[in-house]
Design an enzyme around this catalytic site. Structure first.
Site, PDB file in Angstrom:
ATOM      1  N   HIS A 145     -32.039 -10.748  10.130  1.00  0.00           N
ATOM      2  CA  HIS A 145     -30.712 -10.742  10.949  1.00  0.00           C
ATOM      3  C   HIS A 145     -29.538 -10.279   9.980  1.00  0.00           C
ATOM      4  O   HIS A 145     -28.652  -9.704  10.608  1.00  0.00           O
ATOM      5  CB  HIS A 145     -30.339 -12.139  11.697  1.00  0.00           C
ATOM      6  CG  HIS A 145     -31.372 -12.499  12.785  1.00  0.00           C
ATOM      7  ND1 HIS A 145     -30.940 -12.320  14.147  1.00  0.00           N
ATOM      8  CD2 HIS A 145     -32.499 -13.155  12.657  1.00  0.00           C
ATOM      9  CE1 HIS A 145     -31.784 -12.914  14.764  1.00  0.00           C
ATOM     10  NE2 HIS A 145     -32.967 -13.138  14.264  1.00  0.00           N
ATOM     11  N   ASP A 159     -22.198  -7.178   6.805  1.00  0.00           N
ATOM     12  CA  ASP A 159     -22.603  -7.901   7.776  1.00  0.00           C
ATOM     13  C   ASP A 159     -23.913  -7.358   8.503  1.00  0.00           C
ATOM     14  O   ASP A 159     -23.915  -5.847   8.716  1.00  0.00           O
ATOM     15  CB  ASP A 159     -21.338  -8.030   9.031  1.00  0.00           C
ATOM     16  CG  ASP A 159     -21.607  -9.501   9.636  1.00  0.00           C
ATOM     17  OD1 ASP A 159     -22.672 -10.211   9.580  1.00  0.00           O
ATOM     18  OD2 ASP A 159     -20.693  -9.944   9.840  1.00  0.00           O
TER      19      ASP A 159
END
Length: 465
Positions: free
Chosen positions: A167, A374
């Site tokens: 992720h 991110d």
């Protein structure tokens, strides 16, 4: 999908709330889309979700999972001792892998003991799971905490389908190579039938590391090493667009909606929503706000940043330091520019419900999604999903995964305070026609790649492997 079988999800932590919520209960939940996107597949197949029970009071070493059942889905909880939580979660996962994979080598702690605990806990998960599996099950392992889990399952005799999804980012090869165990962890990935990452860039970074560290060769989209192959593809995570659209159109009052009712109509609202983490660029964002007020004095008294920074990993020193720095900087900027009836930065250190956030997204003139790095960042997508007749502007860091497809956002480099300040000013002064055009393009992207689309595409690809 290929042959039918149960979907078995394994994550660091078991979901704490799993029963299907009512619309009212869902609005009150903290943000988090993994459960909602995977529930349909688990329900349809009578599947299993395994993870740590969140308590640091379990026994050390092998222990069977505790099984409970909710709406036909089995929840398998693994217990960990305090020492296991410390070495596996606090130390290796969050002080070694987290900073390294985000590209922060200076914050990376190299500790051989914690690596040993990390491997032991991955074996513990595999040992608890193996007896629960059936031959036709499809096992989907999630995130950096559990990279070696596939290898441990294979050693215990599992021959069925096995997928892994990361992720968070995967860094360039020269950064990942800092890890003394880079070769071992990369070799573990060959035990998965499919490895998913958020973006094409992260896939290329992984492929480059496999070549540099193992001498693996890329042929088409498959990596070959000795007599083994690895298939790595990008599967960008999406938002639960339907849920945010429904909440945006509802008129459910919340404490935040009352705050917004009292917000002066002659002021503009900026919103930032993050976990309190050094990767999120909160300090850089505030410095850009300071530069905005310096360079555009007409903005003094006219714009407020509501910065939500949900507490995170409070046992790790870097996170306590981050909160101190955020509070100190907000206090200094507010002291420098603030007036009796106005402060430029309104920091909130707690989680907020999905409905609260939807109200803020709707009323914001601009949403600042400006991480230093991110994996994806769903705030960007949730903001776009929540807009209605008078859309705000998305200001987006080029260093987060969402930037790969959300090209109509205003892109910034979060390290460039001057450039970010100029872009925020552009967002706040943008004509409505341009805001509408950009939002329509972004909504087309977001609504075409939802959380459910993401989970279906990965499960289908793994089922066909």
């Amino acid at each position: 999908m290929g042959s039918e079988g149960r979907v078995v999800v394994v994550s660091n932590r078991a979901p704490s709330i799993f029963a299907r919520p009512s619309a009212e209960e869902r609005r009150a939940l903290p943000v988090g889309g993994l459960v909602s996107s995977l529930r349909p597949f688990l329900e349809a197949s009578g599947g299993i979700w395994m993870g740590w029970d969140g308590k640091p009071d379990g026994q050390e070493g092998a222990a069977p999972a505790k099984i409970t059942e909710v709406e036909g889905i089995k929840l398998a909880s693994v217990s960990l001792s305090r020492d296991e939580v410390g070495g596996f979660y606090d130390d290796f996962s969050n002080q070694t892998l987290w900073p390294l994979l985000h590209g922060f080598p200076r914050k990376t702690v190299i500790n051989y003991d914690s690596y040993g605990v990390y491997r032991t806990v991955n074996w513990k998960y595999a040992d608890a799971l193996i007896d629960l599996l059936r031959p036709d099950d499809l096992v989907w392992v999630h995130d950096y905490h559990l990279i070696p889990l596939g290898s441990e399952l294979r050693r215990l005799g599992w021959t069925g389908r096995l997928g892994f999804f990361l992720h968070i980012p995967f860094p360039p090869a020269e950064i990942f190579g800092i890890l003394p165990w880079a070769r071992q962890l990369l070799t573990c990935l060959f035990d998965y039938d499919l490895v998913g990452l958020q973006t094409r860039r992260y896939v290329r970074n992984l492929q480059e590391s496999l070549g540099d560290e193992l001498g693996a060769a890329l042929i088409g989209d498959t990596v070959h090493h000795q007599d083994r192959t690895l298939r790595a593809r990008s599967f960008p995570v999406g938002a639960d667009v339907e849920a945010f659209r429904e909440m945006a159109l509802s008129q459910v009052p919340t404490p935040v909606s009352r705050f917004l009712e009292d917000f002066p109509k002659d002021r503009q609202l900026l919103i930032g929503v993050d976990r309190l983490d050094y990767t999120k660029g909160i300090i850089h964002r505030m410095q850009a706000i300071e530069r905005l007020l310096e360079n555009y004095p007409e903005m003094v008294g006219r714009v407020t940043l509501v910065q939500i920074s949900a507490p995170s990993r409070i046992n790790i020193p870097e996170y306590a330091e981050e909160r101190e720095q955020v509070d100190s900087l907000a206090g200094r900027i507010n002291g420098r520019f603030g007036e009796a009836d106005w402060m430029p930065i309104h920091p909130l250190h707690r989680s907020h419900s999905q409905q609260d956030l939807t109200h803020l997204y709707q009323e914001a003139d601009a949403c600042l999604v400006t991480p230093l790095r991110d994996g994806m960042n769903l705030v960007a997508k949730e903001f776009i999903a929540s807009q209605t007749s008078d859309p705000g502007v998305l200001v987006l860091s080029r260093f987060c995964g969402a930037a790969e497809s959300m090209r109509e956002a205003l892109m910034i480099n979060p390290y460039d305070f001057q450039g970010t300040a100029s872009t925020i000013h552009r967002a706040l002064t943008m004509p409505r026609s341009e805001r509408q055009r950009r939002w329509e393009a972004l909504f087309t992207d977001v609504s075409g790649h939802t959380a459910r689309d993401w989970s279906y595409s990965f499960i289908a690809a793994l089922g066909d492997s």
